[in-house]
Design an enzyme around this catalytic site. Structure first.
Site, PDB file in Angstrom:
ATOM      1  N   GLY A 113      82.896 109.247  65.138  1.00 46.48           N
ATOM      2  CA  GLY A 113      81.711 108.949  64.346  1.00 46.48           C
ATOM      3  C   GLY A 113      80.399 109.512  64.870  1.00 46.48           C
ATOM      4  N   ASP A 136      77.529 106.384  67.393  1.00 52.06           N
ATOM      5  CA  ASP A 136      76.926 106.310  66.062  1.00 52.06           C
ATOM      6  C   ASP A 136      76.542 104.875  65.727  1.00 52.06           C
ATOM      7  OD1 ASP A 136      79.747 105.964  66.142  1.00 52.06           O
ATOM      8  OD2 ASP A 136      79.845 106.057  63.965  1.00 52.06           O
ATOM      9  N   ASP A 172      78.741  97.801  66.866  1.00 51.20           N
ATOM     10  CA  ASP A 172      78.972  96.707  65.918  1.00 51.20           C
ATOM     11  C   ASP A 172      79.300  95.455  66.739  1.00 51.20           C
ATOM     12  OD1 ASP A 172      80.067  95.017  63.948  1.00 51.20           O
ATOM     13  OD2 ASP A 172      80.785  96.681  62.754  1.00 51.20           O
ATOM     14  N   VAL A 228      78.629 100.368  56.558  1.00 49.35           N
ATOM     15  CA  VAL A 228      77.871 101.590  56.266  1.00 49.35           C
ATOM     16  C   VAL A 228      78.749 102.825  56.484  1.00 49.35           C
ATOM     17  CG1 VAL A 228      75.520 100.733  56.682  1.00 49.35           C
ATOM     18  CG2 VAL A 228      76.908 101.481  58.626  1.00 49.35           C
ATOM     19  N   ARG A 288      82.086 110.949  56.095  1.00 46.49           N
ATOM     20  CA  ARG A 288      81.401 111.404  57.310  1.00 46.49           C
ATOM     21  C   ARG A 288      80.414 112.541  57.036  1.00 46.49           C
ATOM     22  NH1 ARG A 288      84.195 109.051  61.726  1.00 46.49           N
ATOM     23  NH2 ARG A 288      86.446 108.899  61.487  1.00 46.49           N
TER      24      ARG A 288
HETATM   25  C1  PRP Z   1      83.582 103.014  65.145  1.00 43.23           C
HETATM   26  C2  PRP Z   1      82.259 103.548  65.628  1.00 43.23           C
HETATM   27  C3  PRP Z   1      82.166 102.978  67.010  1.00 43.23           C
HETATM   28  C4  PRP Z   1      82.898 101.656  66.906  1.00 43.23           C
HETATM   29  C5  PRP Z   1      81.895 100.545  66.838  1.00 43.23           C
HETATM   30  O1  PRP Z   1      84.596 103.829  65.636  1.00 43.23           O
HETATM   31  O2  PRP Z   1      82.229 104.963  65.622  1.00 43.23           O
HETATM   32  O3  PRP Z   1      82.801 103.804  67.964  1.00 43.23           O
HETATM   33  O4  PRP Z   1      83.665 101.716  65.714  1.00 43.23           O
HETATM   34  O5  PRP Z   1      82.539  99.298  66.668  1.00 43.23           O
HETATM   35  P1  PRP Z   1      82.505  98.137  67.750  1.00 43.23           P
HETATM   36  O6  PRP Z   1      81.133  98.053  68.325  1.00 43.23           O
HETATM   37  O7  PRP Z   1      82.829  96.920  66.910  1.00 43.23           O
HETATM   38  O8  PRP Z   1      83.554  98.416  68.759  1.00 43.23           O
HETATM   39  P2  PRP Z   1      86.064 103.888  64.995  1.00 43.23           P
HETATM   40  O9  PRP Z   1      87.024 103.186  65.896  1.00 43.23           O
HETATM   41  O10 PRP Z   1      86.019 103.442  63.571  1.00 43.23           O
HETATM   42  O11 PRP Z   1      86.430 105.412  65.062  1.00 43.23           O
HETATM   43  P3  PRP Z   1      85.613 106.669  64.490  1.00 43.23           P
HETATM   44  O12 PRP Z   1      84.421 106.856  65.380  1.00 43.23           O
HETATM   45  O13 PRP Z   1      86.597 107.767  64.615  1.00 43.23           O
HETATM   46  O14 PRP Z   1      85.224 106.401  63.071  1.00 43.23           O
END
Ligand code: PRP
Length: 183
Positions: free
Chosen positions: A53, A109, A112, A162, A174
């Site tokens: 991300g 990015d 959460d 989002v 993306r």
């Molecule tokens: C998403 C985002 C963060 C993480 C945040 O990654 O890019 O790395 O989740 O969430 P958290 O704070 O609850 O741990 P994801 O695992 O969806 O992979 P991606 O980056 O490939 O979309």
């Protein structure tokens, strides 16, 4: 009209509306870059970009930098294809990177729950870095469940899902230039 300039986008069964514009992102990324330039002046930090991300944010942020960082990539999965995070962080790529004695800047990015960055922060701290800081474009303070909060935040946002500017839903969205919020 190209998809990235639409006010609303549909991904699967979900509808999203523009939440942070391209111009707002550009302005804030420049501000974050200026802060890093100030705080890391004369140093060679190691920027650890969390895939997937953060790729777009990192590309824009790094081009704002006037110091000369090293850039590496790590991949840690928590979401999979769902909209909710999980505590089960899994390393998929990159933890062989040498961080001993380095000033590490984690580039995300979105923070959460914070499980992803907490996992990485704890791992890195065991490797003897000089410092570890976290820069994230987006932060959901209401969902944050612990760990060390980000040092640099682009935008605090509410818990709504989002997409765009690197962030996906089920690997889609993306490419969008703005950040869109689920309706
Ligand atoms: C998403 C985002 C963060 C993480 C945040 O990654 O890019 O790395 O989740 O969430 P958290 O704070 O609850 O741990 P994801 O695992 O969806 O992979 P991606 O980056 O490939 O979309």
């Amino acid at each position: 009209m190209p998809p990235e300039t639409r006010a609303t986008v549909q991904i699967g069964q979900y509808q999203f509306v523009t939440y942070i514009t391209e111009e707002q992102i550009r302005h804030r990324v420049a501000e974050l870059g200026a802060r890093l330039n100030h705080d890391y002046a004369g140093r060679t930090p190691l920027m650890l970009v969390i895939l997937n991300g953060a790729f777009m944010f990192a590309a824009d942020l790094i081009r704002e930098l006037t110091m000369a960082p090293e850039i590496e990539f790590v991949r840690i999965s928590t979401y999979g294809d769902s909209m909710t995070s999980s505590e089960n962080a899994q390393v998929l790529l990159g933890l062989e990177i040498e961080v001993d004695g380095r000033d590490v800047i984690i580039v995300e990015d979105i923070v959460d729950t914070g499980y992803t960055t907490q996992y990485l922060q704890e791992y890195l701290e065991q490797q003897g870095p000089a410092s570890v800081r976290l820069v994230t474009l987006l932060f959901k303070p209401d969902n944050f469940k612990g760990g060390t909060p980000p040092d640099y935040v682009g935008f605090d946002i509410p818990p709504a899902f989002v997409v765009g500017y690197g962030l996906d839903y089920a690997q889609r969205g993306r490419e969008l230039r703005c950040i869109y919020q689920q309706v």
